[in-house]
Design a protein around this motif. Structure first.
Motif, short mmCIF file in Angstrom:
data_model
loop_
_atom_site.label_atom_id
_atom_site.label_comp_id
_atom_site.label_asym_id
_atom_site.label_seq_id
_atom_site.Cartn_x
_atom_site.Cartn_y
_atom_site.Cartn_z
N LEU A 1 0.83 -1.20 0.00
CA LEU A 1 0.00 0.00 0.00
C LEU A 1 0.87 1.26 0.00
O LEU A 1 0.59 2.21 -0.74
N THR A 2 1.91 1.26 0.81
CA THR A 2 2.80 2.42 0.89
C THR A 2 3.46 2.70 -0.45
O THR A 2 3.51 3.85 -0.91
N ASN A 3 3.97 1.66 -1.09
CA ASN A 3 4.63 1.83 -2.39
C ASN A 3 3.65 2.33 -3.45
O ASN A 3 3.99 3.18 -4.28
N THR A 4 2.43 1.80 -3.40
CA THR A 4 1.41 2.23 -4.37
C THR A 4 1.06 3.69 -4.18
O THR A 4 0.98 4.47 -5.15
N ILE A 5 0.84 4.10 -2.94
CA ILE A 5 0.49 5.49 -2.64
C ILE A 5 1.61 6.43 -3.06
O ILE A 5 1.37 7.50 -3.65
N TYR B 1 -9.24 4.21 -2.92
CA TYR B 1 -8.46 2.99 -2.67
C TYR B 1 -8.64 2.55 -1.22
O TYR B 1 -8.88 1.37 -0.92
N TRP B 2 -8.54 3.50 -0.31
CA TRP B 2 -8.74 3.26 1.12
C TRP B 2 -10.14 2.69 1.37
O TRP B 2 -10.32 1.71 2.10
N ASP B 3 -11.14 3.30 0.76
CA ASP B 3 -12.52 2.85 0.91
C ASP B 3 -12.72 1.45 0.35
O ASP B 3 -13.40 0.62 0.95
N ARG B 4 -12.08 1.19 -0.79
CA ARG B 4 -12.22 -0.13 -1.43
C ARG B 4 -11.59 -1.23 -0.59
O ARG B 4 -12.16 -2.33 -0.46
N ILE B 5 -10.44 -0.95 0.02
CA ILE B 5 -9.82 -1.92 0.92
C ILE B 5 -10.72 -2.14 2.14
O ILE B 5 -10.89 -3.26 2.62
N GLY B 6 -11.30 -1.04 2.64
CA GLY B 6 -12.21 -1.15 3.77
C GLY B 6 -13.42 -2.01 3.46
O GLY B 6 -13.96 -2.70 4.35
N GLN B 7 -13.87 -2.00 2.21
CA GLN B 7 -15.01 -2.82 1.82
C GLN B 7 -14.71 -4.30 1.98
O GLN B 7 -15.59 -5.10 2.31
N ASP B 8 -13.44 -4.68 1.75
CA ASP B 8 -13.06 -6.07 1.94
C ASP B 8 -13.16 -6.48 3.40
O ASP B 8 -13.58 -7.59 3.73
N GLY C 1 -8.45 -9.22 15.90
CA GLY C 1 -7.52 -9.15 14.78
C GLY C 1 -7.93 -8.11 13.76
O GLY C 1 -7.09 -7.40 13.19
N SER C 2 -9.25 -8.00 13.53
CA SER C 2 -9.75 -7.03 12.57
C SER C 2 -9.52 -5.61 13.04
O SER C 2 -9.21 -4.72 12.24
N GLN C 3 -9.67 -5.38 14.35
CA GLN C 3 -9.43 -4.04 14.89
C GLN C 3 -7.99 -3.61 14.67
O GLN C 3 -7.72 -2.48 14.28
N ILE C 4 -7.08 -4.51 14.90
CA ILE C 4 -5.66 -4.21 14.71
C ILE C 4 -5.37 -3.96 13.23
O ILE C 4 -4.67 -3.02 12.86
N ALA C 5 -5.92 -4.82 12.38
CA ALA C 5 -5.69 -4.68 10.95
C ALA C 5 -6.23 -3.35 10.42
O ALA C 5 -5.56 -2.67 9.64
N VAL C 6 -7.43 -2.98 10.86
CA VAL C 6 -8.03 -1.72 10.41
C VAL C 6 -7.21 -0.53 10.89
O VAL C 6 -7.02 0.45 10.16
N SER C 7 -6.71 -0.60 12.12
CA SER C 7 -5.88 0.50 12.64
C SER C 7 -4.61 0.66 11.82
O SER C 7 -4.15 1.78 11.57
N LEU D 1 -4.32 -0.22 8.58
CA LEU D 1 -4.75 0.33 7.29
C LEU D 1 -4.97 1.84 7.39
O LEU D 1 -4.50 2.60 6.54
N ASP D 2 -5.69 2.25 8.42
CA ASP D 2 -5.96 3.68 8.60
C ASP D 2 -4.67 4.47 8.76
O ASP D 2 -4.52 5.54 8.16
N ASP D 3 -3.77 3.96 9.58
CA ASP D 3 -2.52 4.66 9.81
C ASP D 3 -1.69 4.75 8.54
O ASP D 3 -1.06 5.78 8.26
N THR D 4 -1.70 3.67 7.75
CA THR D 4 -0.92 3.66 6.51
C THR D 4 -1.42 4.71 5.53
O THR D 4 -0.64 5.52 5.01
#
Length: 266
Positions: free
Chosen positions: A163-167, A186-193, A210-216, A218-221
């Motif tokens: 994600l970082t490289n793409t951004i 892109y952020w919204d589309r990943i969130g949809q998954d 696990g989902s809470q950690i993963a979402v945090s 993603l948001d931070d990235t």
């Protein structure tokens, strides 16, 4: 005046058509993402034959989308201002048909621009599913058996790096507002998954930690990269969580009201 406005509308339409024709090759890879997917046999066969190469936004496509954005944000307001100026000189406001024709061209351009952005975001999201290490749903699936937060962060690292490289690449080819629109989409589309994953497991909260950690992560990235790359050009709304992320947060924390996020990025 009427003739001038009709001519302007025709010229704008011709410009859009010329841009489409000139950049037909770079738009072609997006075609499969422009229309609604029909999961019939032919579509499944097409998926199995799809190249495993990651999609990278070409410079030419960036030129096309940047140009369309400038037409909407710069050229269009100038034309509308001139149109109002001319109309004020005519007692009855003049013939409204030319104005309607200009509006039709604007709607066509805005729709085409938004559709291309959505197709690009779909392509970028598909990149995350090309390798097992970056498949978000697999990471979330495995998180149920993960012992601690550090393990989940370790599993998320390959996806975070992608994600970082793409951004970073998007920032090099797109002007600021187009960059923000694509990143937020892109952020919204990943969130949809994530949302799709959780909606299928509403009765099993063992997936939530696990989902809470993963979402945090993603948001931070997304937020940190957008903030870092834009600097003083950053607007406060650029870092607002997109709709899918807001819904995910609400699902993970039931005491927080489910406010719909603003999808202004398209």
């Amino acid at each position: 005046m009427v003739w001038s406005l009709c001519a302007i509308a025709d010229v704008e339409k011709a410009i859009v058509e010329a841009l489409d024709k000139q950049y037909a090759d770079v738009v072609a890879p997006l075609k499969e993402n422009l229309a609604p997917k029909k999961f019939g046999l032919k579509y499944v066969q097409k998926l199995t034959k799809r190249s495993v190469c990651a999609y990278t936004v070409p410079d030419e496509l960036a030129i096309l989308l940047n140009s369309m954005k400038r037409m909407l944000d710069v050229l269009r307001p100038k034309i509308e201002t001139q149109f109002k100026s001319w109309g004020s000189c005519i007692p009855d406001g003049g013939n409204t048909a030319p104005g309607e024709r200009l509006s039709e061209v604007t709607v066509m351009l805005r729709t085409k621009f938004r559709t291309y952005l959505q197709a690009v975001d779909e392509k970028l999201t598909e990149n995350t599913k090309l390798q097992s290490a970056t498949k978000l749903k697999k990471i979330l699936q495995d998180s149920k058996e993960t012992v601690g937060e550090s393990d989940i962060r370790g599993r998320m690292q390959p996806l975070k790096d992608q994600l970082t490289n793409t951004i970073n690449h998007l920032h090099t080819v797109f002007e600021t507002r187009v960059f923000v629109a694509i990143c937020r989409g892109y952020w919204d589309r990943i969130g949809q998954d994530v949302l799709s994953f959780l909606e299928n497991r509403k009765e099993n909260r063992s997936w939530y930690k696990g989902s809470q950690i993963a979402v945090s992560i993603l948001d931070d990235t997304f937020a940190s990269q957008i903030q870092q790359l834009l600097g003083n050009a950053l607007l406060e709304k650029d870092l607002d969580p997109p709709r899918s992320i807001t819904e995910v947060r609400s699902m993970l924390c039931r005491d927080i009201p489910n406010h719909k996020g603003n999808t202004y990025y398209y």
